[in-house]
Design an enzyme around this catalytic site. Structure first.
Site, PDB file in Angstrom:
ATOM      1  N   ASP A  81       0.841  -1.193   0.000  1.00 56.02           N
ATOM      2  CA  ASP A  81       0.000   0.000   0.000  1.00 56.02           C
ATOM      3  C   ASP A  81       0.876   1.243   0.000  1.00 56.02           C
ATOM      4  OD1 ASP A  81      -2.228  -1.649   0.271  1.00 56.02           O
ATOM      5  OD2 ASP A  81      -2.094  -1.596   2.459  1.00 56.02           O
ATOM      6  N   ASP A  87       1.302   8.857   7.407  1.00 61.35           N
ATOM      7  CA  ASP A  87       1.351   7.462   7.844  1.00 61.35           C
ATOM      8  C   ASP A  87       2.609   7.196   8.645  1.00 61.35           C
ATOM      9  OD1 ASP A  87      -0.986   6.838   6.562  1.00 61.35           O
ATOM     10  OD2 ASP A  87      -0.065   5.714   4.938  1.00 61.35           O
ATOM     11  N   GLU A 111       1.589  -1.089   9.223  1.00 54.50           N
ATOM     12  CA  GLU A 111       2.528  -0.572   8.228  1.00 54.50           C
ATOM     13  C   GLU A 111       3.791  -1.418   8.126  1.00 54.50           C
ATOM     14  OE1 GLU A 111       1.667   1.678   6.230  1.00 54.50           O
ATOM     15  OE2 GLU A 111      -0.162   2.265   7.259  1.00 54.50           O
ATOM     16  N   ASP A 128      -3.333  -0.106  13.721  1.00 56.64           N
ATOM     17  CA  ASP A 128      -3.303   0.500  12.392  1.00 56.64           C
ATOM     18  C   ASP A 128      -3.152   1.994  12.654  1.00 56.64           C
ATOM     19  OD1 ASP A 128      -3.713   1.572   9.902  1.00 56.64           O
ATOM     20  OD2 ASP A 128      -5.513   0.415   9.449  1.00 56.64           O
ATOM     21  N   LEU A 130      -2.973   4.786  10.899  1.00 52.94           N
ATOM     22  CA  LEU A 130      -3.826   5.762  10.221  1.00 52.94           C
ATOM     23  C   LEU A 130      -4.689   5.055   9.178  1.00 52.94           C
ATOM     24  CD1 LEU A 130      -4.250   8.781  10.618  1.00 52.94           C
ATOM     25  CD2 LEU A 130      -2.842   9.166   8.605  1.00 52.94           C
ATOM     26  N   ASP A 131      -5.766   4.472   9.629  1.00 55.15           N
ATOM     27  CA  ASP A 131      -6.693   3.807   8.726  1.00 55.15           C
ATOM     28  C   ASP A 131      -7.401   4.849   7.868  1.00 55.15           C
ATOM     29  OD1 ASP A 131      -8.267   1.192   8.153  1.00 55.15           O
ATOM     30  OD2 ASP A 131      -9.832   2.685   8.504  1.00 55.15           O
ATOM     31  N   GLU A 283      -7.091  -4.635  12.477  1.00 46.87           N
ATOM     32  CA  GLU A 283      -8.361  -3.960  12.203  1.00 46.87           C
ATOM     33  C   GLU A 283      -9.572  -4.747  12.679  1.00 46.87           C
ATOM     34  OE1 GLU A 283      -7.446  -1.767   7.993  1.00 46.87           O
ATOM     35  OE2 GLU A 283      -7.192  -3.951   8.050  1.00 46.87           O
TER      36      GLU A 283
END
Length: 339
Positions: A81, A87, A111, A128, A130-131, A283
């Site tokens: 990603d 991030d 990450e 996570d 910064l979703d 998540e």
């Protein structure tokens, strides 16, 4: 006789409720609501430190998001990603705070999905940072997700073993909805940012105990409707019955609204050609823990996501969160028969 953590927290919230009813027209900053420190006062000391590390990190992230550069960087995370500058900043801030707490043995970020030694003892944290970072340049709400497990490992664990989990939302307001083992419900804390005497404090703003039936839906990964007939049928049910579509593309605000509105469903289904995207450790399990503590239900198509064992940090799953009736419909129509 010493009261339990739940009794202590319940007494604090009951008093806050009385104050809010007396001062209904006043802002949160003016109300004598408990702070996160007061709310956690009956919890185990190292758990308090681990949770506070995440709250401190989210406060810093929330402030920096407002002025962060959203230009894309020539770097990618371990899943391929594309990362944004924010991030990396969020990731670093969380690791720094967890290490400084002394209460965290192991941490792992979406990450960089490896288990990292934090030098402390007591708990392990998966997050996570910064979703929804891919939509941050549009100024949509984004968030942070975290789950806290006892011990020093984050594999071989299940979601129901979590001791706490949180959803941080960076929107018009900065909030964290927190669920803690031994305390009923899920509880939203707002970051006071009005230059009052409570500026910078996290203050209890509302609590969630029930997610009822209601026609609100947030459908993720709609590509899967092309080769998952069950998901296509479920979407058609929502459409034919005139459900309200409330979907931003950020899972944190899309799930958080279900608790705030007290109704609805969030679904991210999969198919053979549109694989599951959500990571169980970072998540799905933390979010499922919060939703179920808030009175809702979670499912991977067959069972609660909290029953799924994390075999590897990169495990993924389809999910549904929401009211019992809507999640049951997901299991009936979608299930796992088309994967």
């Amino acid at each position: 006789r010493q009261s339990t953590p739940f009794q202590q927290s319940q007494a604090i919230m009951n008093n806050a409720g009385r104050q809010m009813r007396m001062k209904a027209v006043e802002t949160v900053a003016d109300v004598d609501s408990p702070t996160i420190e007061q709310f956690l006062s009956g919890s185990e000391s190292k758990l308090q430190k681990a949770v506070m590390a995440m709250f401190n990190a989210c406060k810093e992230i929330g402030y920096k998001i407002r002025t962060a550069s959203c230009d894309k960087q020539a770097c990618f995370n371990a899943f391929g990603d594309e990362q944004l500058a924010i991030d990396v900043l969020a990731d670093n801030v969380i690791f720094e705070n967890l290490k400084a707490s002394g209460a965290v043995a192991t941490a792992s970020s979406e990450e960089e999905p490896t288990e990292v030694n934090m030098g402390g003892s007591g708990y392990s944290v998966a997050f996570d940072p910064l979703d929804g970072s891919s939509i941050i340049d549009t100024n949509f709400a984004v968030g942070t997700i975290f789950g806290i497990w006892p011990g020093a490992k984050l594999t071989g664990v299940k979601g129901f073993e979590q001791k706490a989990a949180g959803l941080g939302v960076y929107g018009p307001r900065t909030t964290i909805t927190l669920a803690v083992d031994g305390i009923e419900g899920a509880h939203e804390f707002i970051l006071i940012d009005d230059m009052s005497s409570r500026h910078g404090q996290w203050v209890l703003s509302q609590s969630f105990h029930t997610i009822g039936e209601g026609k609100l839906f947030a459908p993720g990964n709609l590509r899967a409707t092309l080769d998952n007939p069950g998901y296509a049928e479920l979407f058609q049910h929502w459409y034919d019955n005139q459900y309200q579509l409330r979907y931003t593309g950020g899972m944190v605000p899309d799930v958080n609204q279900i608790m705030v509105k007290g109704k609805g469903v969030f679904v991210n289904a999969a198919s053979k050609n549109a694989k599951a995207k959500l990571r169980l450790l970072y998540e799905a399990a933390p979010t499922g823990y919060i939703i179920e503590k808030a009175g809702g239900k979670s499912s991977d198509g067959e069972q609660s996501v909290l029953n799924l064992e994390v075999i590897g940090t990169e495990d993924r799953t389809q999910v549904a969160y929401g009211s019992a009736g809507e999640v049951d419909r997901f299991e009936s129509l979608v299930g796992k028969k088309y994967l």
